[in-house]
Motif scaffolding. Sequence first.
Motif, PDB file in Angstrom:
ATOM      1  N   ALA A 157      45.189  40.125  32.493  1.00  0.00           N
ATOM      2  CA  ALA A 157      44.604  40.196  33.831  1.00  0.00           C
ATOM      3  C   ALA A 157      44.306  41.650  34.204  1.00  0.00           C
ATOM      4  O   ALA A 157      43.255  41.956  34.770  1.00  0.00           O
ATOM      5  N   ALA A 158      45.220  42.558  33.870  1.00  0.00           N
ATOM      6  CA  ALA A 158      45.029  43.975  34.199  1.00  0.00           C
ATOM      7  C   ALA A 158      43.793  44.544  33.497  1.00  0.00           C
ATOM      8  O   ALA A 158      42.980  45.243  34.115  1.00  0.00           O
ATOM      9  N   ALA A 159      43.641  44.250  32.209  1.00  0.00           N
ATOM     10  CA  ALA A 159      42.479  44.752  31.460  1.00  0.00           C
ATOM     11  C   ALA A 159      41.183  44.141  31.993  1.00  0.00           C
ATOM     12  O   ALA A 159      40.165  44.828  32.115  1.00  0.00           O
ATOM     13  N   PHE A 160      41.224  42.846  32.306  1.00  0.00           N
ATOM     14  CA  PHE A 160      40.033  42.179  32.854  1.00  0.00           C
ATOM     15  C   PHE A 160      39.647  42.807  34.188  1.00  0.00           C
ATOM     16  O   PHE A 160      38.474  43.062  34.449  1.00  0.00           O
ATOM     17  N   CYS A 161      40.643  43.074  35.031  1.00  0.00           N
ATOM     18  CA  CYS A 161      40.377  43.682  36.342  1.00  0.00           C
ATOM     19  C   CYS A 161      39.781  45.075  36.188  1.00  0.00           C
ATOM     20  O   CYS A 161      38.846  45.440  36.905  1.00  0.00           O
ATOM     21  N   ARG A 162      40.313  45.873  35.258  1.00  0.00           N
ATOM     22  CA  ARG A 162      39.746  47.208  35.013  1.00  0.00           C
ATOM     23  C   ARG A 162      38.292  47.093  34.589  1.00  0.00           C
ATOM     24  O   ARG A 162      37.428  47.806  35.086  1.00  0.00           O
ATOM     25  N   GLU A 163      38.032  46.171  33.656  1.00  0.00           N
ATOM     26  CA  GLU A 163      36.677  46.002  33.115  1.00  0.00           C
ATOM     27  C   GLU A 163      35.688  45.545  34.182  1.00  0.00           C
ATOM     28  O   GLU A 163      34.522  45.914  34.158  1.00  0.00           O
ATOM     29  N   HIS A 164      36.144  44.726  35.134  1.00  0.00           N
ATOM     30  CA  HIS A 164      35.256  44.171  36.161  1.00  0.00           C
ATOM     31  C   HIS A 164      35.438  44.833  37.529  1.00  0.00           C
ATOM     32  O   HIS A 164      34.912  44.344  38.527  1.00  0.00           O
ATOM     33  N   LYS A 165      36.199  45.949  37.530  1.00  0.00           N
ATOM     34  CA  LYS A 165      36.411  46.716  38.769  1.00  0.00           C
ATOM     35  C   LYS A 165      36.962  45.838  39.899  1.00  0.00           C
ATOM     36  O   LYS A 165      36.435  45.802  41.004  1.00  0.00           O
ATOM     37  N   LEU A 166      38.032  45.094  39.564  1.00  0.00           N
ATOM     38  CA  LEU A 166      38.706  44.221  40.527  1.00  0.00           C
ATOM     39  C   LEU A 166      40.092  44.779  40.815  1.00  0.00           C
ATOM     40  O   LEU A 166      40.716  45.396  39.946  1.00  0.00           O
ATOM     41  N   CYS A 167      40.587  44.526  42.003  1.00  0.00           N
ATOM     42  CA  CYS A 167      41.946  44.918  42.364  1.00  0.00           C
ATOM     43  C   CYS A 167      42.914  43.931  41.712  1.00  0.00           C
ATOM     44  O   CYS A 167      42.869  42.731  42.003  1.00  0.00           O
ATOM     45  N   PRO A 168      43.797  44.402  40.820  1.00  0.00           N
ATOM     46  CA  PRO A 168      44.717  43.480  40.128  1.00  0.00           C
ATOM     47  C   PRO A 168      45.613  42.677  41.068  1.00  0.00           C
ATOM     48  O   PRO A 168      45.867  41.503  40.822  1.00  0.00           O
ATOM     49  N   LYS A 169      46.087  43.308  42.147  1.00  0.00           N
ATOM     50  CA  LYS A 169      46.961  42.590  43.085  1.00  0.00           C
ATOM     51  C   LYS A 169      46.197  41.470  43.787  1.00  0.00           C
ATOM     52  O   LYS A 169      46.714  40.365  43.957  1.00  0.00           O
ATOM     53  N   TYR A 170      44.943  41.745  44.183  1.00  0.00           N
ATOM     54  CA  TYR A 170      44.167  40.716  44.861  1.00  0.00           C
ATOM     55  C   TYR A 170      43.752  39.610  43.873  1.00  0.00           C
ATOM     56  O   TYR A 170      43.739  38.437  44.214  1.00  0.00           O
TER      57      TYR A 170
END
Length: 96
Positions: free
Chosen positions: A23-36
């Motif tokens: 999830a963390a890597a996916f969020c970084r790649e898609h510029k998403l907030c990991p907590k949200y």
Amino acid sequence: MKKRTAEEWQSLLDQQAASGLSAAAFCREHKLCPKYFSLRKRQLRHSPSPQQGFIQAHVMAGSDDDVLSIRYGKTELRLNPGVSPTWLAALLKQLA
């Protein structure tokens, strides 16, 4: 932050699951907030959805193997094609 519908979040969650990325890597790649992202994942997991629990299936012709193959992301489950549909449904339900 971009406002997304529940369907758009579900699509992102499905993409992350199929990607094989954490999830963390996916969020970084898609510029998403990991907590949200994690919050929306928990919310959508507990809210009923008419499409929840269904995946798109493809019939692949021309295989030399006499095997039922189910792929999801980087995971593949290979079964004898004579497996009981009731048993398979119970297995998939437990894996969900």
